[in-house]
Write a protein that holds these residues in place. Structure first.
Motif, PDB file in Angstrom:
ATOM      1  N   GLN A  22       0.817  -1.212   0.000  1.00 25.43           N
ATOM      2  CA  GLN A  22       0.000   0.000   0.000  1.00 25.43           C
ATOM      3  C   GLN A  22       0.854   1.266   0.000  1.00 25.43           C
ATOM      4  OE1 GLN A  22      -3.023   0.122   2.976  1.00 25.43           O
ATOM      5  NE2 GLN A  22      -3.451   2.268   2.660  1.00 25.43           N
ATOM      6  N   GLN A  23       1.932   1.276   0.809  1.00 25.64           N
ATOM      7  CA  GLN A  23       2.765   2.458   0.874  1.00 25.64           C
ATOM      8  C   GLN A  23       3.412   2.760  -0.474  1.00 25.64           C
ATOM      9  OE1 GLN A  23       5.508   1.796   4.097  1.00 25.64           O
ATOM     10  NE2 GLN A  23       4.093   2.665   5.600  1.00 25.64           N
ATOM     11  N   LYS A  24       3.784   1.701  -1.214  1.00 27.50           N
ATOM     12  CA  LYS A  24       4.436   1.892  -2.498  1.00 27.50           C
ATOM     13  C   LYS A  24       3.476   2.397  -3.564  1.00 27.50           C
ATOM     14  CE  LYS A  24       7.808  -1.794  -1.654  1.00 27.50           C
ATOM     15  NZ  LYS A  24       8.400  -3.041  -2.178  1.00 27.50           N
ATOM     16  N   THR A  25       2.193   2.205  -3.363  1.00 24.63           N
ATOM     17  CA  THR A  25       1.222   2.544  -4.400  1.00 24.63           C
ATOM     18  C   THR A  25       0.286   3.673  -3.990  1.00 24.63           C
ATOM     19  OG1 THR A  25      -0.280   0.834  -3.567  1.00 24.63           O
ATOM     20  CG2 THR A  25       1.259   0.185  -5.288  1.00 24.63           C
ATOM     21  N   GLN A  26       0.623   4.389  -2.916  1.00 23.24           N
ATOM     22  CA  GLN A  26      -0.282   5.433  -2.433  1.00 23.24           C
ATOM     23  C   GLN A  26      -0.475   6.556  -3.446  1.00 23.24           C
ATOM     24  OE1 GLN A  26       1.006   6.763   1.419  1.00 23.24           O
ATOM     25  NE2 GLN A  26      -0.366   5.367   2.494  1.00 23.24           N
ATOM     26  N   ASP A  27       0.560   6.803  -4.269  1.00 24.56           N
ATOM     27  CA  ASP A  27       0.433   7.892  -5.232  1.00 24.56           C
ATOM     28  C   ASP A  27      -0.174   7.434  -6.549  1.00 24.56           C
ATOM     29  OD1 ASP A  27       2.536   6.343  -6.008  1.00 24.56           O
ATOM     30  OD2 ASP A  27       3.789   8.028  -6.674  1.00 24.56           O
ATOM     31  N   ARG A  28      -0.599   6.190  -6.636  1.00 23.42           N
ATOM     32  CA  ARG A  28      -1.246   5.678  -7.840  1.00 23.42           C
ATOM     33  C   ARG A  28      -2.755   5.881  -7.699  1.00 23.42           C
ATOM     34  NH1 ARG A  28       1.688   2.551 -11.192  1.00 23.42           N
ATOM     35  NH2 ARG A  28      -0.037   1.206 -11.856  1.00 23.42           N
ATOM     36  N   THR A  29      -3.221   7.031  -8.112  1.00 30.44           N
ATOM     37  CA  THR A  29      -4.632   7.373  -7.969  1.00 30.44           C
ATOM     38  C   THR A  29      -5.263   7.493  -9.353  1.00 30.44           C
ATOM     39  OG1 THR A  29      -4.037   9.715  -7.862  1.00 30.44           O
ATOM     40  CG2 THR A  29      -4.338   8.549  -5.767  1.00 30.44           C
ATOM     41  N   ALA A  30      -6.473   7.008  -9.472  1.00 33.80           N
ATOM     42  CA  ALA A  30      -7.198   7.040 -10.744  1.00 33.80           C
ATOM     43  C   ALA A  30      -8.619   7.519 -10.499  1.00 33.80           C
ATOM     44  CB  ALA A  30      -7.203   5.668 -11.399  1.00 33.80           C
ATOM     45  N   LEU A  31      -9.088   8.357 -11.380  1.00 33.99           N
ATOM     46  CA  LEU A  31     -10.474   8.829 -11.334  1.00 33.99           C
ATOM     47  C   LEU A  31     -11.140   8.406 -12.635  1.00 33.99           C
ATOM     48  CD1 LEU A  31     -12.704  10.515  -9.923  1.00 33.99           C
ATOM     49  CD2 LEU A  31     -11.787  12.526 -11.104  1.00 33.99           C
ATOM     50  N   ILE A  32     -12.185   7.623 -12.518  1.00 28.94           N
ATOM     51  CA  ILE A  32     -12.921   7.156 -13.701  1.00 28.94           C
ATOM     52  C   ILE A  32     -14.273   7.838 -13.692  1.00 28.94           C
ATOM     53  CG2 ILE A  32     -13.917   5.188 -14.907  1.00 28.94           C
ATOM     54  CD1 ILE A  32     -11.013   4.650 -12.538  1.00 28.94           C
ATOM     55  N   LEU A  33     -14.541   8.618 -14.723  1.00 34.53           N
ATOM     56  CA  LEU A  33     -15.745   9.445 -14.792  1.00 34.53           C
ATOM     57  C   LEU A  33     -16.639   8.987 -15.939  1.00 34.53           C
ATOM     58  CD1 LEU A  33     -14.004  12.910 -14.342  1.00 34.53           C
ATOM     59  CD2 LEU A  33     -15.305  11.653 -12.616  1.00 34.53           C
ATOM     60  N   TYR A  34     -17.939   9.004 -15.693  1.00 37.38           N
ATOM     61  CA  TYR A  34     -18.868   8.570 -16.744  1.00 37.38           C
ATOM     62  C   TYR A  34     -19.998   9.570 -16.922  1.00 37.38           C
ATOM     63  CZ  TYR A  34     -21.749   6.918 -12.809  1.00 37.38           C
ATOM     64  OH  TYR A  34     -22.491   6.846 -11.648  1.00 37.38           O
ATOM     65  N   GLY A  35     -20.446   9.659 -18.157  1.00 37.63           N
ATOM     66  CA  GLY A  35     -21.678  10.364 -18.500  1.00 37.63           C
ATOM     67  C   GLY A  35     -22.582   9.353 -19.161  1.00 37.63           C
ATOM     68  N   SER A  36     -23.684   9.021 -18.527  1.00 37.70           N
ATOM     69  CA  SER A  36     -24.482   7.878 -18.952  1.00 37.70           C
ATOM     70  C   SER A  36     -25.962   8.195 -18.881  1.00 37.70           C
ATOM     71  CB  SER A  36     -24.164   6.666 -18.064  1.00 37.70           C
ATOM     72  OG  SER A  36     -24.820   5.512 -18.510  1.00 37.70           O
ATOM     73  N   GLU A  37     -26.696   7.806 -19.907  1.00 45.14           N
ATOM     74  CA  GLU A  37     -28.138   8.020 -19.931  1.00 45.14           C
ATOM     75  C   GLU A  37     -28.890   6.753 -19.531  1.00 45.14           C
ATOM     76  OE1 GLU A  37     -30.653  10.917 -19.969  1.00 45.14           O
ATOM     77  OE2 GLU A  37     -28.939  11.359 -21.228  1.00 45.14           O
ATOM     78  N   THR A  38     -28.437   5.606 -20.009  1.00 42.34           N
ATOM     79  CA  THR A  38     -29.132   4.345 -19.726  1.00 42.34           C
ATOM     80  C   THR A  38     -28.322   3.403 -18.858  1.00 42.34           C
ATOM     81  OG1 THR A  38     -28.260   3.301 -21.734  1.00 42.34           O
ATOM     82  CG2 THR A  38     -30.350   4.489 -21.932  1.00 42.34           C
ATOM     83  N   GLY A  39     -27.083   3.754 -18.542  1.00 43.07           N
ATOM     84  CA  GLY A  39     -26.273   2.920 -17.663  1.00 43.07           C
ATOM     85  C   GLY A  39     -25.113   2.221 -18.350  1.00 43.07           C
ATOM     86  N   ASN A  40     -25.076   2.223 -19.687  1.00 43.42           N
ATOM     87  CA  ASN A  40     -24.002   1.519 -20.382  1.00 43.42           C
ATOM     88  C   ASN A  40     -22.636   2.141 -20.108  1.00 43.42           C
ATOM     89  OD1 ASN A  40     -25.640  -0.437 -21.583  1.00 43.42           O
ATOM     90  ND2 ASN A  40     -26.101   0.850 -23.337  1.00 43.42           N
ATOM     91  N   ALA A  41     -22.553   3.463 -20.153  1.00 38.82           N
ATOM     92  CA  ALA A  41     -21.268   4.124 -19.892  1.00 38.82           C
ATOM     93  C   ALA A  41     -20.838   3.919 -18.441  1.00 38.82           C
ATOM     94  CB  ALA A  41     -21.364   5.610 -20.222  1.00 38.82           C
ATOM     95  N   GLN A  42     -21.804   3.845 -17.538  1.00 39.89           N
ATOM     96  CA  GLN A  42     -21.465   3.572 -16.142  1.00 39.89           C
ATOM     97  C   GLN A  42     -20.876   2.172 -16.002  1.00 39.89           C
ATOM     98  OE1 GLN A  42     -24.653   4.207 -13.352  1.00 39.89           O
ATOM     99  NE2 GLN A  42     -23.511   3.328 -11.641  1.00 39.89           N
ATOM    100  N   ASP A  43     -21.439   1.199 -16.707  1.00 38.50           N
ATOM    101  CA  ASP A  43     -20.889  -0.155 -16.674  1.00 38.50           C
ATOM    102  C   ASP A  43     -19.450  -0.179 -17.184  1.00 38.50           C
ATOM    103  OD1 ASP A  43     -23.190  -1.265 -15.635  1.00 38.50           O
ATOM    104  OD2 ASP A  43     -24.034  -1.710 -17.592  1.00 38.50           O
ATOM    105  N   VAL A  44     -19.200   0.561 -18.272  1.00 38.37           N
ATOM    106  CA  VAL A  44     -17.841   0.653 -18.809  1.00 38.37           C
ATOM    107  C   VAL A  44     -16.906   1.250 -17.770  1.00 38.37           C
ATOM    108  CG1 VAL A  44     -16.410   1.912 -20.483  1.00 38.37           C
ATOM    109  CG2 VAL A  44     -18.471   0.712 -21.251  1.00 38.37           C
ATOM    110  N   ALA A  45     -17.345   2.336 -17.131  1.00 36.57           N
ATOM    111  CA  ALA A  45     -16.510   2.997 -16.120  1.00 36.57           C
ATOM    112  C   ALA A  45     -16.189   2.065 -14.962  1.00 36.57           C
ATOM    113  CB  ALA A  45     -17.214   4.254 -15.617  1.00 36.57           C
ATOM    114  N   GLU A  46     -17.170   1.297 -14.535  1.00 32.42           N
ATOM    115  CA  GLU A  46     -16.933   0.397 -13.409  1.00 32.42           C
ATOM    116  C   GLU A  46     -15.967  -0.727 -13.777  1.00 32.42           C
ATOM    117  OE1 GLU A  46     -20.913  -0.651 -12.365  1.00 32.42           O
ATOM    118  OE2 GLU A  46     -21.233   1.172 -11.179  1.00 32.42           O
ATOM    119  N   GLU A  47     -16.032  -1.185 -15.028  1.00 33.54           N
ATOM    120  CA  GLU A  47     -15.076  -2.212 -15.448  1.00 33.54           C
ATOM    121  C   GLU A  47     -13.666  -1.635 -15.542  1.00 33.54           C
ATOM    122  OE1 GLU A  47     -14.590  -5.849 -18.648  1.00 33.54           O
ATOM    123  OE2 GLU A  47     -16.512  -4.847 -18.380  1.00 33.54           O
ATOM    124  N   VAL A  48     -13.549  -0.402 -16.022  1.00 30.84           N
ATOM    125  CA  VAL A  48     -12.242   0.256 -16.042  1.00 30.84           C
ATOM    126  C   VAL A  48     -11.728   0.444 -14.615  1.00 30.84           C
ATOM    127  CG1 VAL A  48     -11.026   2.395 -16.605  1.00 30.84           C
ATOM    128  CG2 VAL A  48     -12.619   1.399 -18.252  1.00 30.84           C
TER     129      VAL A  48
END
Length: 688
Positions: A22-48
């Protein structure tokens, strides 16, 4: 109390390795953002997001409107998943972010420290395919952001949907992530066989009787211990009494309807149902309903607006699922949703999966979640089988076979296997669990292992004088086709649309919560001087009805057009099977044609007394009037209805009209003219 776990082996979770790295990877931060109308883009974001976590990123998945622009500079990596909706527009939950991003006050280079990539979801039957995604990438580059991986795009018109493009792109993404953000020395990525602990779990409520909570803690449900799924899975399921799973074998078995309590969705409107009437003939194969609501407070909407209905599952299906999972003893106990990790040093807190609900006034139980929140009657996606495999055992021949089968269905290279097992027979998650009888999902993981119910959007059919009742209350009418398709494979159990099945149970006087959204047609009162050509086959007629009555009211209020000519020049092209079965609102069209000059043209595809016709045939037949409206008078085109062949056929028909009746336009010039109409907002399409 006994806690339901799994009869199989435990997922591989090595808390010690994770803690040391954990200490070695503390600076490895990722933000995955989605814009979704029916949920498909949200599913993609969650898989990413799951991929990022396996590569030792502290990943947070959010919708675009939940972040501030300054948040983008706090993360090592940003990944966007964005659907294009309407006429090349941003989804509802990305509009505020996009508006901020377009601000003229932003200096070039303001995002120069940002590294990003993106995946777009579009439908090539729309003229402006994936435009929102491309605009987002262009604007981010203008502001100095750097792409670390070539963007990807998925097309809903592909035989495998957007999944085909995503499956190829995520391989490129993984490679780019490892090259651009290499893992620290002596730190390895988590393997696919290792279970990712979700950031939120269910736990017995702390407000319960102390002895019950103590029991839960003794069996490993204390989420603060760090024991995770190993502790949960070692629970005493084998001590539970055997439960016989009852399967329905009668297609017409009487169903007790869901509860009448509204789903407590935040920012929704309490709607009183006045009528729920079938508007197709009794002997017609399809049941289409006209629902008539009154809202609890005022909401001013225009043509093209949509209402969001939040469905419920039926008690019999909920009971069946509880028995399959052996959750009987915990099903009605009060639960809390709690974080499993609070010391990761994340830049932002991962949102609760129930953040869209107002749960302050009620007790949450497994049974309530299964009826109101968890979608057990949908067709499962590939990620569902990937999650389920972690709960599969291998101590018996049956367990080994079922785990192997799950891994096949989760394999992105075997997409045909998934299609044949799920989409083709329309097999639901409940039915899947009837096949995989050796697997029980621990109830603590219900919100992460199972998909959540999403609201369904329906175009509003009311406009003009129909927007209010005699008491001044906001009126909302919906034209809804009940989805009840036959399955060529599973014949012992009827297929249903999750939401429309629920809609059939709604009774006058019942109250439900609905969401309200303005939609994308953007019809305005200052456009009355130009005529409109409205094409709306089937339930695509709903927004056209709203538009027709709204334009009629605006014309009357402005007083520029005399009575009898308020809809003169406007053209409605409607298609259905026959005038006797599903010719919606025909009395209204007849009256408006006779009294206000509306031109209405109908196409019946199954009428016994007329040749088969579709809306594109009527567009060509009425080409002279349509050419005058859209070319000579600068009119607008609106197309609504089912996606796929209809929008393409309609566009081809308009091209034929322009080329034939102009006398001078070539086919290429006609195409250019339609393109210019689209860019100017004069050709708008809303399909589903």
């Amino acid at each position: 109390m006994n806690t339901a776990g799994s009869t199989g082996s435990t997922p591989a979770v090595n808390g010690g390795i994770a803690a040391r790295s954990q200490q070695k990877t503390q600076d490895r931060t990722a933000l995955i953002l989605y814009g979704s109308e029916t949920g498909n883009a949200q599913d993609v974001a969650e898989e990413v997001g799951r991929l990022a976590e396996r590569l030792r990123f502290d990943a947070t998945v959010l919708d675009l409107d939940s972040v501030q622009l300054r948040d983008l500079l706090k993360y090592k990596m940003i990944v966007f998943a964005l659907s294009t909706t309407g006429q090349g527009e941003m989804p509802q939950n990305a509009r505020a972010f996009w508006k901020t991003l377009l601000s003229g006050a932003l200096r070039p280079g303001v995002l120069r420290r940002m590294r990003f990539t993106s995946f777009g979801l579009g439908d090539s039957s729309y003229p402006r395919y994936n435009v929102a995604h491309r605009m987002l990438c262009g604007r981010l580059s203008q502001l100095g952001a750097t792409s670390f991986c070539e963007r990807g795009e998925g097309n809903e018109q592909h035989p495998e949907g957007h999944s085909a493009g995503f499956r190829e792109w995520i391989v490129q993404l993984k490679t780019a992530m490892l090259e651009t953000f290499p893992l620290p020395d002596n730190v390895e990525a988590l393997g696919e066989a290792e279970f990712l602990e979700p950031k939120w779990k269910l736990a017995l409520s702390q407000e319960q009787d102390g002895s019950v909570v103590a029991n839960g803690e003794a069996q490993g449900t204390d989420l603060g211990t760090g024991r995770g799924v190993d502790a949960v899975m070692s629970s005493t399921i084998n001590d539970l009494p055997a439960v016989a799973v009852a399967s329905s074998t009668q297609a017409d078995k009487e169903q007790v309807p869901p509860s009448t309590h509204p789903v407590p969705v935040k920012d929704s409107y309490l709607a009183d149902l006045v009528a729920n009437d079938r508007v197709t003939a009794a002997d017609h194969f399809q049941d289409v309903r006209l629902l008539d609501f009154r809202l609890d407070r005022h909401y001013d909407y225009g043509p093209g607006a949509v209402a969001v209905v939040y469905p419920k599952n039926f008690p019999s299906d909920v009971d069946e699922f509880i028995k399959l999972m052996r959750w009987e003893e915990v099903a009605d106990l009060p639960l809390d949703v709690v974080q499993t990790r609070t010391d990761t040093g994340s830049q932002s807190v991962a949102p609760s999966p129930l953040r869209h609900l107002n749960l302050s006034a009620r007790s949450t139980t497994i049974r309530w979640l299964l009826e109101n929140v968890i979608d057990i009657m949908s067709i499962p996606r590939r990620s569902f089988f990937a999650n389920l495999a972690y709960f599969a055992g291998n101590s018996t021949e049956d367990e080994e076979y079922q785990k192997e089968r799950l891994l096949e269905l989760a394999n992105p290279e075997l997409i045909d296997e998934l299609w044949d097992y799920t989409t083709r027979p329309k097999r639901t998650i409940l039915e899947v669990m009837m096949d995989f009888t050796t697997i029980q999902i621990p109830w603590q993981y219900a919100l992460s292992a199972l998909p959540l119910m999403r609201g369904r959007q329906f175009s509003i059919a009311s406009g003009g004088e129909f927007k209010q009742d005699s008491e001044g209350r906001t009126r909302v009418q919906l034209l809804v086709a009940i989805a009840d398709p036959p399955s060529p494979i599973i014949k012992w159990r009827r297929r249903h649309g999750v939401c429309t099945r629920y809609i059939t149970t709604l009774q006058p006087g019942q109250k439900i919560n609905i969401g309200m959204q303005q939609g994308y047609l953007d019809v305005r009162p200052n456009e009355l001087e130009a005529p409109v050509v409205m094409v709306g086959p089937g339930t695509g007629l709903a927004p056209m009805r709203a538009m027709t009555h709204q334009r009629h009211l605006w014309a009357r209020e402005q007083g520029k057009t005399p009575s009898g000519k308020r809809l003169q020049g406007d053209i409605l092209v409607f298609g259905c099977r026959s005038k006797e079965s599903d010719y919606f609102f025909h009395d209204e069209w007849k009256k408006l044609s006779e009294t206000e000059g509306l031109q209405e043209y109908t196409a019946f595809s199954r009428d016994k007394d007329a040749p088969k016709q579709y809306v594109q045939d009527q567009i060509r037949t009425q080409g002279k009037n349509i050419f005058e409206a859209i070319y000579e008078r600068g009119g607008r085109i609106y197309v609504c209805g089912s996606s796929g062949n209809m929008p393409k056929g309609v566009r081809e028909a308009f091209l034929d009209v322009l080329a034939e009746h102009s006398g001078s336009l070539s086919r290429e010039e006609a195409e250019h003219y339609l393109d210019s109409m689209e860019k100017a907002g004069r050709y708008k399409q809303e399909t589903w």
